[in-house]
Design an enzyme around this catalytic site. Structure first.
Site, PDB file in Angstrom:
ATOM      1  N   HIS A 310       0.856  -1.189   0.000  1.00  0.00           N
ATOM      2  CA  HIS A 310       0.000   0.000   0.000  1.00  0.00           C
ATOM      3  C   HIS A 310       0.889   1.237   0.000  1.00  0.00           C
ATOM      4  O   HIS A 310       1.954   1.244   0.614  1.00  0.00           O
ATOM      5  CB  HIS A 310      -0.893   0.014   1.253  1.00  0.00           C
ATOM      6  N   ASP A 368      -8.029  -5.316   0.055  1.00  0.00           N
ATOM      7  CA  ASP A 368      -8.496  -6.194  -1.027  1.00  0.00           C
ATOM      8  C   ASP A 368      -8.147  -7.651  -0.830  1.00  0.00           C
ATOM      9  O   ASP A 368      -8.607  -8.512  -1.590  1.00  0.00           O
ATOM     10  CB  ASP A 368      -7.895  -5.703  -2.357  1.00  0.00           C
TER      11      ASP A 368
HETATM   12  C1  SDX Z   1      -6.264   0.023  -2.853  1.00  0.00           C
HETATM   13  O1  SDX Z   1      -4.483   4.573  -2.070  1.00  0.00           O
HETATM   14  C2  SDX Z   1      -5.387   3.939  -1.429  1.00  0.00           C
HETATM   15  O2  SDX Z   1      -5.753   4.286  -0.306  1.00  0.00           O
HETATM   16  C3  SDX Z   1      -5.994   2.736  -2.159  1.00  0.00           C
HETATM   17  C4  SDX Z   1      -6.995   1.902  -1.359  1.00  0.00           C
HETATM   18  C5  SDX Z   1      -8.274   2.678  -1.088  1.00  0.00           C
HETATM   19  O3  SDX Z   1      -8.996   2.300  -0.157  1.00  0.00           O
HETATM   20  O4  SDX Z   1      -8.608   3.590  -1.889  1.00  0.00           O
HETATM   21  O5  SDX Z   1      -6.426   1.510  -0.132  1.00  0.00           O
HETATM   22  C6  SDX Z   1      -7.409   0.656  -2.137  1.00  0.00           C
HETATM   23  O6  SDX Z   1      -6.030   0.345  -3.983  1.00  0.00           O
HETATM   24  C7  SDX Z   1      -5.386  -0.949  -2.110  1.00  0.00           C
HETATM   25  C8  SDX Z   1      -4.159  -1.426  -2.958  1.00  0.00           C
HETATM   26  C9  SDX Z   1      -4.649  -2.548  -3.871  1.00  0.00           C
HETATM   27  N1  SDX Z   1      -3.604  -2.912  -4.830  1.00  0.00           N
HETATM   28  C10 SDX Z   1      -2.965  -4.111  -4.744  1.00  0.00           C
HETATM   29  O7  SDX Z   1      -3.146  -4.944  -3.858  1.00  0.00           O
HETATM   30  C11 SDX Z   1      -2.019  -4.387  -5.914  1.00  0.00           C
HETATM   31  C12 SDX Z   1      -0.683  -4.915  -5.380  1.00  0.00           C
HETATM   32  N2  SDX Z   1      -0.025  -3.814  -4.691  1.00  0.00           N
HETATM   33  C13 SDX Z   1       0.947  -3.023  -5.413  1.00  0.00           C
HETATM   34  O8  SDX Z   1       0.712  -2.881  -6.765  1.00  0.00           O
HETATM   35  C14 SDX Z   1       1.433  -1.800  -4.643  1.00  0.00           C
HETATM   36  O9  SDX Z   1       1.703  -2.215  -3.384  1.00  0.00           O
HETATM   37  C15 SDX Z   1       0.550  -0.566  -4.604  1.00  0.00           C
HETATM   38  C16 SDX Z   1       0.149  -0.108  -5.971  1.00  0.00           C
HETATM   39  C17 SDX Z   1      -0.663  -0.815  -3.776  1.00  0.00           C
HETATM   40  C18 SDX Z   1       1.380   0.538  -3.942  1.00  0.00           C
HETATM   41  O10 SDX Z   1       2.441   0.793  -4.791  1.00  0.00           O
HETATM   42  P1  SDX Z   1       3.497   1.975  -4.451  1.00  0.00           P
HETATM   43  O11 SDX Z   1       3.141   2.708  -3.226  1.00  0.00           O
HETATM   44  O12 SDX Z   1       3.693   2.771  -5.676  1.00  0.00           O
HETATM   45  O13 SDX Z   1       4.741   1.182  -4.046  1.00  0.00           O
HETATM   46  P2  SDX Z   1       5.833   0.701  -5.060  1.00  0.00           P
HETATM   47  O14 SDX Z   1       5.184   0.117  -6.275  1.00  0.00           O
HETATM   48  O15 SDX Z   1       6.839   1.785  -5.214  1.00  0.00           O
HETATM   49  O16 SDX Z   1       6.457  -0.526  -4.226  1.00  0.00           O
HETATM   50  C19 SDX Z   1       7.485  -0.303  -3.311  1.00  0.00           C
HETATM   51  C20 SDX Z   1       8.347  -1.552  -3.442  1.00  0.00           C
HETATM   52  C21 SDX Z   1       8.715  -1.843  -4.891  1.00  0.00           C
HETATM   53  O17 SDX Z   1       9.970  -2.533  -4.852  1.00  0.00           O
HETATM   54  P3  SDX Z   1      11.313  -1.629  -5.223  1.00  0.00           P
HETATM   55  O18 SDX Z   1      11.064  -1.029  -6.587  1.00  0.00           O
HETATM   56  O19 SDX Z   1      11.398  -0.590  -4.130  1.00  0.00           O
HETATM   57  O20 SDX Z   1      12.443  -2.633  -5.185  1.00  0.00           O
HETATM   58  O21 SDX Z   1       7.590  -2.699  -2.986  1.00  0.00           O
HETATM   59  C22 SDX Z   1       7.397  -3.601  -4.064  1.00  0.00           C
HETATM   60  C23 SDX Z   1       7.667  -2.840  -5.359  1.00  0.00           C
HETATM   61  O22 SDX Z   1       8.166  -3.723  -6.357  1.00  0.00           O
HETATM   62  N3  SDX Z   1       6.005  -4.023  -4.012  1.00  0.00           N
HETATM   63  C24 SDX Z   1       5.589  -5.274  -4.186  1.00  0.00           C
HETATM   64  C25 SDX Z   1       4.188  -5.217  -4.002  1.00  0.00           C
HETATM   65  N4  SDX Z   1       3.814  -3.965  -3.727  1.00  0.00           N
HETATM   66  C26 SDX Z   1       4.942  -3.225  -3.741  1.00  0.00           C
HETATM   67  N5  SDX Z   1       6.250  -6.415  -4.500  1.00  0.00           N
HETATM   68  C27 SDX Z   1       5.482  -7.533  -4.608  1.00  0.00           C
HETATM   69  N6  SDX Z   1       4.139  -7.568  -4.431  1.00  0.00           N
HETATM   70  C28 SDX Z   1       3.454  -6.431  -4.130  1.00  0.00           C
HETATM   71  N7  SDX Z   1       2.126  -6.460  -3.959  1.00  0.00           N
END
Ligand code: SDX
Length: 434
Positions: A310, A368
């Site tokens: 998140h 989720d």
């Molecule tokens: C919702 O914003 C909100 O409040 C949203 C929400 C709401 O109520 O409105 O809470 C609802 O959208 C919840 C999130 C649902 N999405 C998912 O479950 C999809 C999987 N999650 C990711 O795609 C990700 O965690 C996000 C999109 C939710 C957040 O992404 P960020 O904040 O842009 O973080 P990032 O992509 O920069 O990740 C940081 C690191 C990265 O590694 P590095 O590049 O630093 O090496 O963490 C890793 C990412 O690769 N990472 C994950 C991961 N999520 C982040 N690695 C594996 N699996 C994951 N799920």
């Protein structure tokens, strides 16, 4: 900005030029550096493409402490609202800032319920879609079309019309969502029954058929109501920011909410609940969990653990904990023992939370992760999961939209950019291009 106060300044030193920027403090959370005069004073922009360090507005509706895993609506913790309140009360709280008295709640519920029916001609909209259309495509289309039917509540300058449009959107989303489901399964649309509660009415419109009596389970209705509460609002997430940006141009509220629905559909956002079930079905068995954890950690593999991570929470999403508890209650009510998807999800969570990669990156289950398991058990197809998220989030979108429209300082949102394209060059006529 009401509810805030200037608290000190920061110095920006560039060569011999010093620029002083005010620091502003809210009720809770990080202070902000007020950069509204930065460009005028320095000729520079700030740069923050994903808004990781940028406050786009001030708001009094929802507060999240991502490090502590705290979510509050108007100062009330989500755990308390989920346990002791109901969705109509939370709608009132989000829209008006206070929990209602019993008289206020009764009137608000009546006012919302009054608007549950759709203009009869809107039924024709559904018939234009293929039966296998994704219900989110239908939601975007039909909600956007509402502005063609409810012209009497599109004058955004009129507070009364803003309130009517807000009530219409909250009231009609369950009707439209249920109709999207009915259309996909070829069953007749079921009209709302305004004797029922908000959640009961939605279950009635979704699962009852004219040929039989539909008995609503109080446990499932309570679970549905609680799921709506958990999804109601969440600060300036991507879809709420979309609604605010669309609204900042003066677009009508129905068009703004349609834009929010479109943004929520993405798998990185509200589409994740559907993606979690697809992922669990792909993993298939507990034995394959390590293989997928490895994929999630592989920089060269686009696979991510859906329902994990998140932008704000670097701790357990408090909604996920309530959702997990609700999962047990629903499966128990339905007599589903040892649901394989739940067992798989719990094993996936256990292994991930012990893994160094997830610990170091502070990746925890989000709202989720468990919601899809509950919704599947309740009989919803996975394609309806994000529709339910949009249904519940409509009150948050509408509350945030109203807060923006009531702000006397409200102006159109128009970000700038860091230009990395070509510098000026002369046009080359076609005959001279090689
Ligand atoms: C919702 O914003 C909100 O409040 C949203 C929400 C709401 O109520 O409105 O809470 C609802 O959208 C919840 C999130 C649902 N999405 C998912 O479950 C999809 C999987 N999650 C990711 O795609 C990700 O965690 C996000 C999109 C939710 C957040 O992404 P960020 O904040 O842009 O973080 P990032 O992509 O920069 O990740 C940081 C690191 C990265 O590694 P590095 O590049 O630093 O090496 O963490 C890793 C990412 O690769 N990472 C994950 C991961 N999520 C982040 N690695 C594996 N699996 C994951 N799920």
């Amino acid at each position: 900005m009401s509810g805030s106060k200037t608290n000190g300044t920061v110095q920006l030193n560039e060569g011999s030029t010093n620029t002083e920027l005010p620091m502003v403090e809210g009720t809770l959370g990080p202070k902000v550096i007020d950069i509204r005069k930065l460009y005028a004073q320095t000729g520079h922009f700030t740069y923050d493409p994903g808004f990781t360090s940028t406050a786009s507005c001030d708001s009094a509706i929802t507060y999240i402490d991502g490090d502590e895993g705290i979510l509050m609506h108007r100062g009330y913790k989500i755990e308390e609202l989920a346990a002791q309140s109901d969705f109509m009360e939370v709608c009132y709280l989000l829209l008006k800032g206070e929990l209602p008295t019993s008289e206020e709640k009764a009137k608000f519920t009546k006012d919302i319920t009054y608007h549950t029916m759709l203009h009869e001609q809107l039924i024709q909209f559904f018939r234009g879609f293929r039966r296998d259309a994704h219900p989110m495509a239908i939601m975007v289309g039909v909600v956007g079309a509402l502005s063609a039917f409810y012209h009497d509540s599109t004058d955004i300058a009129d507070p009364h019309q803003r309130m009517i449009a807000s009530y219409r959107l909250i009231a009609k989303m369950p009707t439209i969502a249920a109709m999207a489901y009915k259309y996909s399964v070829g069953q007749p649309f079921i009209y709302p029954n305004n004797e029922l509660s908000y959640a009961e009415n939605f279950l009635h419109m979704t699962f009852s058929v004219p040929a039989e009596t539909y008995k609503i389970s109080p446990t499932l209705a309570r679970a549905m109501d609680r799921i709506f509460i958990l999804h109601a609002d969440h600060e300036q997430n991507a879809s709420t920011s979309t609604v605010r940006l669309a609204g900042s141009s003066g677009a009508n509220p129905f068009a703004c909410i349609a834009a929010g629905i479109a943004c929520l559909w993405g798998p990185a956002h509200g589409g994740a609940n559907e993606a979690v079930l697809t992922m669990l079905e792909e993993i298939g068995s507990v034995e394959r969990v390590p293989e997928f954890i490895k994929k999630a950690k592989d920089k060269n593999d686009p696979f991510r653990l859906m329902g994990f991570g998140h932008r704000v929470y670097k701790n357990y999403d408090p909604r996920a904990k309530v959702m997990q508890q609700t999962c047990y209650e629903v499966l128990d009510e339905l007599g589903i023992k040892d649901e394989p998807m739940l067992k798989l999800a719990m094993e996936l969570e256990r292994i991930a939370l012990e893994d160094e990669y997830f610990i170091e990156k502070k990746l925890f289950p989000n709202v989720d992760f468990y919601s899809g398991i509950i919704l599947k058990a309740m009989g919803f197809p996975t394609s309806m999961f994000t529709v339910l998220f949009a249904l519940a989030r409509t009150v948050g979108w509408v509350a945030q939209w109203n807060e923006m429209m009531e702000d006397p300082g409200q102006k159109i949102g128009r970000p700038r950019q860091l230009y990395t394209g070509k510098a000026q060059r002369p046009f080359v006529p076609l005959v001279k291009r090689k």
